[in-house]
Design a protein around this motif. Structure first.
Motif, PDB file in Angstrom:
ATOM      1  N   LYS A   1       0.874  -1.178   0.000  1.00  0.00           N
ATOM      2  CA  LYS A   1       0.000   0.000   0.000  1.00  0.00           C
ATOM      3  C   LYS A   1       0.908   1.223   0.000  1.00  0.00           C
ATOM      4  O   LYS A   1       2.122   1.091   0.238  1.00  0.00           O
TER       5      LYS A   1
ATOM      6  N   VAL B   1      -3.605  -8.360   4.567  1.00  0.00           N
ATOM      7  CA  VAL B   1      -3.484  -7.152   3.726  1.00  0.00           C
ATOM      8  C   VAL B   1      -4.450  -6.065   4.242  1.00  0.00           C
ATOM      9  O   VAL B   1      -5.573  -6.359   4.650  1.00  0.00           O
TER      10      VAL B   1
ATOM     11  N   TYR C   1      -6.671  -2.579   0.013  1.00  0.00           N
ATOM     12  CA  TYR C   1      -5.748  -3.166  -0.961  1.00  0.00           C
ATOM     13  C   TYR C   1      -5.843  -4.700  -0.956  1.00  0.00           C
ATOM     14  O   TYR C   1      -5.012  -5.376  -1.541  1.00  0.00           O
TER      15      TYR C   1
ATOM     16  N   SER D   1      -2.784  -5.486  -5.086  1.00  0.00           N
ATOM     17  CA  SER D   1      -2.489  -4.333  -4.219  1.00  0.00           C
ATOM     18  C   SER D   1      -1.772  -3.221  -4.983  1.00  0.00           C
ATOM     19  O   SER D   1      -2.050  -2.036  -4.785  1.00  0.00           O
TER      20      SER D   1
END
Length: 370
Positions: A177, A211, A215, A234
């Motif tokens: 991210k 995660v 994302y 992502s």
């Protein structure tokens, strides 16, 4: 790279009052670490597993090594003192060492691990220091409007180089991210950091919260087997955010994330729904989506069955301007935008097996001449 293993029972040697109630070390600016080798300058922030500080090198150890230059800035990740977090730290060290060893010339945009030491029961990971993360870059240079396509293209090329190395080493980052991508002082060089959630692809544990949510790939939410393709998803979400300044899938929950994904990409296949560990949380017996919504009057959660087939707001409609605006664009500018949309479409395929690979992405028309 110098790796010094912390004492095996270091977690048990915590000194009273040096930690807060959550096991984070109480860091003091100016504090001296590792027998006088580093001095803390500022605290950069906290994550789930650790706190990160910036420090300067006070004394050289070894001969003419880059990381031993006196006065040079480094980043130090101070792992929380809990035993589980210590295990995470050991794993991160092993993964970073594996990736750095596989990239001796430092060309694949993975942050460099330089040294590991113990400080009052806390494992400390020393890495190169960068200027800011991409979240800050977006806020400072592209809030609500995004960055220019030239910057996005350069960043995309570097990110797919990092993913190519991770795929080669069979490593899943599992938390890519903007916050975990660092930029250099001139904002031209990127490094992927924070491998605290990373693992070998063969170790993928089914959990719906792997995660960061915005994302998170659909296979994670559904409880399907996953591999390095979750990082491609992502990166696709990250590139959209870099270009627009907006989050692609700003879901309030996993259920809402699935709805937003299907509004953009169409219905998840029945084949995948049937194999999903968490199918019953999101789909009924007919494989129709069960949307969990909030009643505007009572404020209570209510389930609403939705029949979804085609996307209602795809990436092209979001990113490509109307024909009247296209006529005013330069041919190369429009061509590059269409290539960018195509790359994002391939990064965000709902079926992970059809998602673009890092190598394919580097050969994609959007990046081929980057």
């Amino acid at each position: 790279m110098e790796i010094i293993k912390p004492k095996k029972n270091a977690v048990l040697d915590v000194v009273d009052n040096v930690d807060d109630t959550d096991g984070y070390y109480r860091i003091t600016p100016g504090e001296i670490l590792d027998d006088g080798r580093y001095q803390v300058t500022i605290t950069l922030g906290k994550g789930m597993f650790s706190a990160v500080v910036k420090a300067k090198v006070l004394k050289a150890v070894g001969q003419e090594r880059r990381q031993d230059v006196v006065g040079r800035e480094v980043a130090i990740k101070v792992i929380r003192s809990q035993e589980a977090m210590y295990s995470v730290g050991r794993k991160e060290v092993a993964i970073l060492k594996q990736l750095n060893d596989a990239d001796p010339d430092d060309k694949k945009h993975i942050v460099r691990l330089e040294h590991v030491f113990d400080h009052r029961g806390h494992m400390c990971l020393v890495t190169e220091s960068m200027s800011m993360n991409l979240r800050d870059v977006i806020k400072r240079f592209g809030k609500d409007v995004g960055l220019n396509m030239r910057a996005v293209r350069a960043y995309a090329h570097q990110l797919f180089l990092s993913l190519s190395l991770m795929k080669k080493c069979n490593i899943v980052h599992a938390d890519i991210k903007p916050d975990n991508i660092l930029a250099s002082e001139n904002k031209g060089l990127l490094k992927v950091c924070d491998f605290g959630s990373a693992s070998d692809a063969s170790e993928g544990e089914i959990t719906p919260y792997l995660v960061s949510r915005f994302y998170r790939a659909p296979e994670i939410i559904l409880g399907l087997p996953y591999d390095t393709a979750i990082d491609i998803w992502s990166v696709g979400c990250t590139l959209y955010e870099l270009y627009t300044g907006k989050i692609l899938f700003p879901g309030r929950s996993n259920n809402h994330m699935l709805l937003l994904m299907m509004e953009t990409k169409g219905k998840i296949s029945h084949r995948h729904i049937k194999k999903a560990t968490f199918r019953d949380m999101h789909f009924d017996e007919s494989n129709d989506f069960i949307s969990i919504e909030t009643d505007k009057i009572t404020g209570q959660a209510v389930a609403k069955t939705l029949v979804i087939s085609k996307p209602t707001r795809d990436l092209r409609s979001r990113l490509v301007p109307p024909s009247s605006v296209q006529l005013k664009m330069k041919d190369d500018e429009l061509k590059q935008l269409l290539h960018f949309v195509d790359l994002l479409e391939k990064c965000t395929q709902l079926d992970a097996s059809r998602r673009i690979t890092p190598r394919e992405a580097l050969l994609h028309p959007f990046l081929a001449s980057a």
